[in-house]
Design an enzyme around this catalytic site. Structure first.
Site, PDB file in Angstrom:
ATOM      1  N   CYS A   1       0.822  -1.216   0.000  1.00 37.78           N
ATOM      2  CA  CYS A   1       0.000   0.000   0.000  1.00 37.78           C
ATOM      3  C   CYS A   1       0.855   1.265   0.000  1.00 37.78           C
ATOM      4  O   CYS A   1       0.669   2.160  -0.841  1.00 37.78           O
ATOM      5  CB  CYS A   1      -0.984  -0.030   1.166  1.00 37.78           C
ATOM      6  SG  CYS A   1      -0.304  -0.678   2.709  1.00 37.78           S
TER       7      CYS A   1
HETATM    8  N1  LIG Z   1      -4.180  -4.671   5.230  1.00 36.20           N
HETATM    9  C1  LIG Z   1      -3.691  -3.950   4.234  1.00 36.20           C
HETATM   10  O1  LIG Z   1      -3.958  -2.737   4.096  1.00 36.20           O
HETATM   11  C2  LIG Z   1      -2.778  -4.590   3.225  1.00 36.20           C
HETATM   12  C3  LIG Z   1      -2.369  -3.827   2.120  1.00 36.20           C
HETATM   13  C4  LIG Z   1      -1.532  -4.401   1.165  1.00 36.20           C
HETATM   14  C5  LIG Z   1      -1.096  -5.705   1.333  1.00 36.20           C
HETATM   15  N2  LIG Z   1      -1.472  -6.413   2.425  1.00 36.20           N
HETATM   16  C6  LIG Z   1      -0.966  -7.772   2.560  1.00 36.20           C
HETATM   17  O2  LIG Z   1      -2.030  -8.684   2.316  1.00 36.20           O
HETATM   18  C7  LIG Z   1      -1.850  -9.870   3.116  1.00 36.20           C
HETATM   19  C8  LIG Z   1      -3.098 -10.071   3.967  1.00 36.20           C
HETATM   20  O3  LIG Z   1      -3.262  -8.918   4.784  1.00 36.20           O
HETATM   21  P1  LIG Z   1      -4.521  -8.696   5.735  1.00 36.20           P
HETATM   22  O4  LIG Z   1      -4.474  -7.288   6.162  1.00 36.20           O
HETATM   23  O5  LIG Z   1      -5.753  -9.238   5.096  1.00 36.20           O
HETATM   24  O6  LIG Z   1      -4.103  -9.630   6.963  1.00 36.20           O
HETATM   25  P2  LIG Z   1      -5.003 -10.235   8.138  1.00 36.20           P
HETATM   26  O7  LIG Z   1      -6.229  -9.406   8.346  1.00 36.20           O
HETATM   27  O8  LIG Z   1      -4.074 -10.440   9.278  1.00 36.20           O
HETATM   28  O9  LIG Z   1      -5.428 -11.655   7.538  1.00 36.20           O
HETATM   29  C9  LIG Z   1      -4.488 -12.656   7.288  1.00 36.20           C
HETATM   30  C10 LIG Z   1      -5.153 -13.915   6.765  1.00 36.20           C
HETATM   31  O10 LIG Z   1      -4.166 -14.940   6.614  1.00 36.20           O
HETATM   32  C11 LIG Z   1      -4.516 -16.067   7.431  1.00 36.20           C
HETATM   33  N3  LIG Z   1      -3.301 -16.650   8.017  1.00 36.20           N
HETATM   34  C12 LIG Z   1      -2.504 -16.096   8.951  1.00 36.20           C
HETATM   35  N4  LIG Z   1      -1.450 -16.917   9.226  1.00 36.20           N
HETATM   36  C13 LIG Z   1      -1.621 -18.014   8.442  1.00 36.20           C
HETATM   37  C14 LIG Z   1      -0.896 -19.222   8.265  1.00 36.20           C
HETATM   38  N5  LIG Z   1       0.232 -19.457   8.954  1.00 36.20           N
HETATM   39  N6  LIG Z   1      -1.358 -20.130   7.372  1.00 36.20           N
HETATM   40  C15 LIG Z   1      -2.500 -19.901   6.679  1.00 36.20           C
HETATM   41  N7  LIG Z   1      -3.240 -18.771   6.810  1.00 36.20           N
HETATM   42  C16 LIG Z   1      -2.795 -17.843   7.667  1.00 36.20           C
HETATM   43  C17 LIG Z   1      -5.428 -15.519   8.510  1.00 36.20           C
HETATM   44  O11 LIG Z   1      -6.226 -16.564   9.007  1.00 36.20           O
HETATM   45  P3  LIG Z   1      -6.727 -16.615  10.551  1.00 36.20           P
HETATM   46  O12 LIG Z   1      -7.937 -15.736  10.617  1.00 36.20           O
HETATM   47  O13 LIG Z   1      -7.035 -18.052  10.753  1.00 36.20           O
HETATM   48  O14 LIG Z   1      -5.589 -16.096  11.388  1.00 36.20           O
HETATM   49  C18 LIG Z   1      -6.217 -14.478   7.699  1.00 36.20           C
HETATM   50  O15 LIG Z   1      -7.218 -15.096   6.910  1.00 36.20           O
HETATM   51  C19 LIG Z   1      -0.591  -9.637   3.958  1.00 36.20           C
HETATM   52  O16 LIG Z   1       0.506 -10.242   3.358  1.00 36.20           O
HETATM   53  C20 LIG Z   1      -0.446  -8.113   3.950  1.00 36.20           C
HETATM   54  O17 LIG Z   1       0.886  -7.679   4.121  1.00 36.20           O
HETATM   55  C21 LIG Z   1      -2.317  -5.903   3.368  1.00 36.20           C
END
Ligand SMILES: NC(=O)c1ccc[n+]([C@@H]2O[C@H](COP(=O)([O-])OP(=O)(O)OC[C@H]3O[C@@H](n4cnc5c(N)ncnc54)[C@H](OP(=O)(O)O)[C@@H]3O)[C@@H](O)[C@H]2O)c1
Length: 341
Positions: A152
Site C-alpha cells: 500500500c
Molecule cells: N491490510 C492492508 O492494508 C494490506 C495492504 C496491502 C497488502 N497487504 C498484505 O495482504 C496480506 C493479507 O493482509 P490482511 O491485512 O488481510 O491480513 P489479516 O487481516 O491479518 O489476515 C491474514 C489472513 O491470513 C490467514 N493466516 C494467517 N497466518 C496463516 C498461516 N500461517 N497459514 C494460513 N493462513 C494464515 C489468517 O487466518 P486466521 O484468521 O485463521 O488467522 C487471515 O485469513 C498480507 O501479506 C499483507 O501484508 C495488506
C-alpha cells in the site's frame, strides 16, 4: 460467456473480506471457493460477514488440489512467508495467482532475506512474478501467471513520483516520504491490539530505514530511472480504520511552476482509469478515496525551497490491496479493467 472462477485464500482477513465484497458484485466472476485455516472451516460466509449480502459460500480448510481444480484465478490474501510456500503449488496446477503479500514483490532473494529475515523457498518465481502496478506494468500483467500485488505505501509513493521521475525533473538523492496509514494496514490482529491499548493515537513507527516496504519502493523507483535511488521513509498509523496518505518531498532540478507540474501529472495519467490528478490549489484527503479504487494526487511547488510536494492518497485496502488485485485480475483475463471496481 462462462464466468471466471475465483478462489480467495485467507478469507478471514481484512483483504480477504474486501476481495469477497468486490468479487461478489463482479459480473464476470463466480467466487467458487473461499478458504482459510481449520479454525474457520465449515463456517458459512454469511455468519462470518453478516452484511456481505446473499451468498451460500462456506469457508473451507485450504486443500490446494481441490481449490486448484475449481478456480481459474487464486487470490492469496495471506501473510508473507506463508504465500511463498503456497503460490508455487497453485502455479504447478495451472491456476493463475494474484498474491497480496510481499513474497514475490522483490526481484532478489538476498534482498528478501535481508528485510524479511527468512530464506525464500521459491526464488525461481521471483524472476517470473510481475509487479502488479498496472500504471507501470499493464502489458506484462496481461500474460502473467503470478502477479505480486504491490504494497500500500509503495503504491502511493510510486504513483506520486512516476511523472517527475520519467521526466528526470528531481534530484534522486532528495526523496522523502512522510506516510500515514489507517490501522487496517497492519491486519486484523494488530488492529485489535491497537484498539485495546492505544486508540486514538497517531504515531510514527519503523523510521529511518527500518520499514519493510523500503526495498520494494526503491526497487521500483530505481527501475523507472535506471539508477539506484534511496529514500527516507517515515510511516505512521492514524486512528481511522482505513485510508493512506503520503506527503512526498523532492528537490526540483530546474525551476517549474505549480501549473506546469500539475499539467505534467494530468497529461501523464490522462488515460489511467484509477489515478486522478487534482487541479492546482486542490489537495486530496482520505475521505476522497476511502471505499474506492482511486489514487488521487495533489501537488504544489514550494518556490521558496525549490521542492516539489506531492500528496498521494488511496484506500489501503482497495488501491493498496484488494481493489488493485481485482484490477490486475481484470487485466490478466482480458476483462475491462474497471469492472467490479
Ligand atoms: N491490510 C492492508 O492494508 C494490506 C495492504 C496491502 C497488502 N497487504 C498484505 O495482504 C496480506 C493479507 O493482509 P490482511 O491485512 O488481510 O491480513 P489479516 O487481516 O491479518 O489476515 C491474514 C489472513 O491470513 C490467514 N493466516 C494467517 N497466518 C496463516 C498461516 N500461517 N497459514 C494460513 N493462513 C494464515 C489468517 O487466518 P486466521 O484468521 O485463521 O488467522 C487471515 O485469513 C498480507 O501479506 C499483507 O501484508 C495488506
Amino acid at each position: 460467456m462462462s464466468k471466471l472462477k475465483a478462489a480467495i485464500v485467507g478469507i478471514t482477513g481484512y483483504t480477504g473480506e474486501e476481495l469477497l465484497k468486490i468479487l461478489l458484485r463482479h459480473p464476470g466472476v463466480e467466487v467458487s471457493v473461499v478458504a482459510g485455516r481449520s479454525s474457520s472451516e465449515n463456517k458459512p460466509v454469511k455468519e462470518l460477514y453478516p452484511s456481505i449480502g446473499e451468498t451460500s459460500l462456506v469457508c473451507e480448510n485450504l486443500d490446494i488440489d481441490s481449490v486448484a481444480k475449481r478456480a481459474d484465478v487464486v487470490f492469496l490474501a495471506l501473510p508473507h512467508k506463508v504465500s511463498f510456500e503456497i503460490a508455487p503449488k497453485f502455479l504447478e496446477k495451472g491456476a493463475r495467482v494474484v498474491d497480496l503479500s510481499a513474497d514475490f514483490r522483490l526481484e532478489s532473494a538476498e534482498v528478501y532475506e535481508k528485510w524479511y529475515g527468512e530464506k525464500h523457498t521459491a526464488p525461481a518465481h521471483l524472476k517470473k512474478a510481475v509487479y502488479g502496478l498496472p500504471e507501470l506494468y499493464r502489458a506484462k500483467i496481461k500474460n502473467a501467471s503470478l502477479v505480486a500485488n504491490p504494497g500500500c505505501y509503495p503504491t502511493t509513493i510510486i504513483l506520486g513520483l512516476l511523472p517527475v521521475l520519467k521526466e528526470g525533473l528531481i534530484d534522486l538523492s532528495s526523496v522523502i516520504s512522510d506516510s500515514k496509514s489507517g490501522i487496517s494496514g497492519a491486519g486484523r490482529k494488530t488492529v485489535a491490539e491497537y484498539y485495546s491499548s492505544e486508540h486514538p493515537n497517531l504515531r510514527a513507527y519503523n523510521i529511518a530505514g527500518a520499514h519493510r516496504h523500503i526495498p520494494e519502493i526503491e526497487q521500483e523507483l530505481s527501475k523507472i530511472v535506471g539508477k539506484d535511488i534511496a529514500i527516507t521513509f517515515t510511516p505512521h498509523i492514524f486512528p481511522e480504520e482505513r485510508g493512506m496518505l503520503s506527503s512526498i518531498y523532492s528537490n526540483l532540478k530546474k525551476k517549474i511552476s505549480t501549473a506546469e507540474a500539475v499539467q505534467l501529472y494530468k497529461e501523464f495519467y490522462s488515460r489511467e482509469p484509477f489515478v486522478e490528478v487534482l487541479s492546482e490549489g486542490k489537495l486530496p484527503g482520505i475521505r476522497d478515496v476511502v471505499n474506492t479504487n482511486y489514487c488521487r494526487i495533489g501537488l504544489k511547488v514550494d518556490e521558496r525551497t525549490g521542492r516539489l510536494v506531492v500528496i498521494s492518497v488511496i484506500d489501503n485496502l482497495l488501491k493498496g490491496a484488494s481493489g488493485q488485485a481485482v484490477q490486475n485480475m481484470n487485466i490478466m483475463f482480458g476483462i475491462d479493467e474497471k469492472t467490479g471496481l
